[in-house]
Design an enzyme around this catalytic site. Structure first.
Site, PDB file in Angstrom:
ATOM      1  N   TYR A 168      34.185 -60.251 -75.213  1.00 10.03           N
ATOM      2  CA  TYR A 168      35.080 -60.738 -74.167  1.00 10.03           C
ATOM      3  C   TYR A 168      36.196 -61.585 -74.780  1.00 10.03           C
ATOM      4  O   TYR A 168      37.384 -61.387 -74.482  1.00 10.03           O
ATOM      5  CB  TYR A 168      34.287 -61.553 -73.144  1.00 10.03           C
ATOM      6  CG  TYR A 168      35.082 -62.035 -71.955  1.00 10.03           C
ATOM      7  CD1 TYR A 168      35.205 -61.237 -70.822  1.00 10.03           C
ATOM      8  CD2 TYR A 168      35.706 -63.279 -71.954  1.00 10.03           C
ATOM      9  CE1 TYR A 168      35.917 -61.659 -69.714  1.00 10.03           C
ATOM     10  CE2 TYR A 168      36.422 -63.717 -70.860  1.00 10.03           C
ATOM     11  CZ  TYR A 168      36.532 -62.904 -69.736  1.00 10.03           C
ATOM     12  OH  TYR A 168      37.250 -63.342 -68.653  1.00 10.03           O
ATOM     13  N   LYS A 172      40.165 -60.569 -74.914  1.00 10.56           N
ATOM     14  CA  LYS A 172      41.161 -61.417 -74.276  1.00 10.56           C
ATOM     15  C   LYS A 172      42.182 -61.934 -75.296  1.00 10.56           C
ATOM     16  O   LYS A 172      43.360 -62.119 -74.958  1.00 10.56           O
ATOM     17  CB  LYS A 172      40.478 -62.573 -73.551  1.00 10.56           C
ATOM     18  CG  LYS A 172      39.628 -62.146 -72.349  1.00 10.56           C
ATOM     19  CD  LYS A 172      40.452 -61.460 -71.274  1.00 10.56           C
ATOM     20  CE  LYS A 172      39.646 -61.221 -70.008  1.00 10.56           C
ATOM     21  NZ  LYS A 172      40.447 -60.570 -68.934  1.00 10.56           N
ATOM     22  N   VAL A 201      37.566 -68.954 -62.479  1.00 11.98           N
ATOM     23  CA  VAL A 201      38.116 -68.674 -61.152  1.00 11.98           C
ATOM     24  C   VAL A 201      36.972 -68.253 -60.231  1.00 11.98           C
ATOM     25  O   VAL A 201      36.075 -67.496 -60.628  1.00 11.98           O
ATOM     26  CB  VAL A 201      39.188 -67.569 -61.212  1.00 11.98           C
ATOM     27  CG1 VAL A 201      39.789 -67.328 -59.826  1.00 11.98           C
ATOM     28  CG2 VAL A 201      40.281 -67.924 -62.219  1.00 11.98           C
ATOM     29  N   THR A 203      35.503 -66.095 -58.296  1.00 12.12           N
ATOM     30  CA  THR A 203      35.483 -64.675 -57.939  1.00 12.12           C
ATOM     31  C   THR A 203      34.064 -64.161 -58.127  1.00 12.12           C
ATOM     32  O   THR A 203      33.218 -64.828 -58.730  1.00 12.12           O
ATOM     33  CB  THR A 203      36.435 -63.862 -58.830  1.00 12.12           C
ATOM     34  OG1 THR A 203      35.901 -63.835 -60.170  1.00 12.12           O
ATOM     35  CG2 THR A 203      37.836 -64.455 -58.845  1.00 12.12           C
TER      36      THR A 203
END
Length: 272
Positions: A168, A172, A201, A203
């Site tokens: 990840y 990124k 965030v 989500t």
């Protein structure tokens, strides 16, 4: 008339979370939307991914803003499928493309295929998005703005020793390289390319049992860190906070901003 009236925005990962927030915000400013999402599960991802019903909910919200939307299921790992979905949307919405939000992403963290899956979606998928979108943008001749939704993990060395977590961060970070290359390649066409780097965030990718447990373990495993807190006294950001920044960046207010890594992180990166 909204600030983005007459413009068309292509958004990946649009079924829920940040992708839906971008679609709702940009449509509220007058843009028509081409929305794509996998709407299926990837085996290495331990939390439920978006569904066709989620994408239908995004469609409803955009239409309630009075905008047009062409939505379909497409996998960013499949360049041909992504190209076909974009082509259909561009043709239906009048032949132009002004805004691209490369938002689709996963956070598998663990699992046998986690490294490859996160690289394929979060990095190769972004390359595919750029690759299929730049041609219709150039052909339309209206300039435009491309925003890559990266992460604070694309600016600092934040990861646990799990293949998906390391992947990840690598993906990124890799998005920054893509952004800088395409910012130079497309500048002569008046197409701006930037990356946004949110902290956590609220989500479905974050607000689920697996990710909450992973974050708790990551913080507890070492006394020295990593420090997962923001500088400002806020634990997580809202998807609308990121969408508001995207809206500013793709509007005329950001017309001379290109090649920038922009943290939207309540001071997370500045603490490091």
């Amino acid at each position: 008339m909204g600030e983005l009236s007459g413009k068309v925005a292509f958004i990946t990962g649009a079924a829920r979370g940040q992708g839906r927030a971008h679609a709702v915000k940009l449509s509220s400013m007058g843009a028509d939307i081409i929305a794509v999402d996998l709407c299926d599960q990837i085996a290495s991802v331990p939390y439920p991914m978006a569904t066709p019903d989620d994408l239908a909910a995004t469609v409803k919200l955009v239409e309630e803003n009075g905008a047009r939307i062409v939505a379909g299921q497409a996998d960013v790992r499949d360049r041909d499928a992504l190209k076909s979905a974009l082509k259909a949307g561009v043709e239906e919405l009048g032949g132009r493309l002004d805004i691209v939000i490369a938002n689709a992403g996963i956070a598998p963290m663990a699992g046998e295929d986690a490294w490859q899956d996160v690289i394929d979606v979060n990095l190769t998928g972004v390359f595919h998005t750029l690759d299929v979108a730049m041609r219709p943008m150039v052909k339309a001749g209206n300039g435009g703005s491309i925003v890559l939704i990266s992460s604070v993990a694309g600016l600092v060395g934040l990861a646990s020793p799990m293949a998906g977590s390391v992947g990840y961060a690598a993906a990124k970070h890799g998005m920054v390289g893509l952004m800088r290359v395409y910012a130079n390649l497309l500048a002569s066409q008046n197409i701006r390319v930037n990356s946004i780097h949110p902290a956590g965030v609220d989500t479905p990718m974050i607000d689920n049992d697996f990710t909450r447990k992973w974050l708790s373990q990551l913080t507890a495993e070492t006394k020295a860190g990593p420090d997962m807190t923001n500088a400002l006294p806020v634990q997580v950001l809202d998807a609308e906070d990121i969408a508001n920044t995207v809206a500013w960046l793709v509007s005329d207010a950001g017309r001379y901003i290109t090649g920038v890594t922009l943290p939207v992180d309540a001071g997370f990166v500045n603490k490091r």
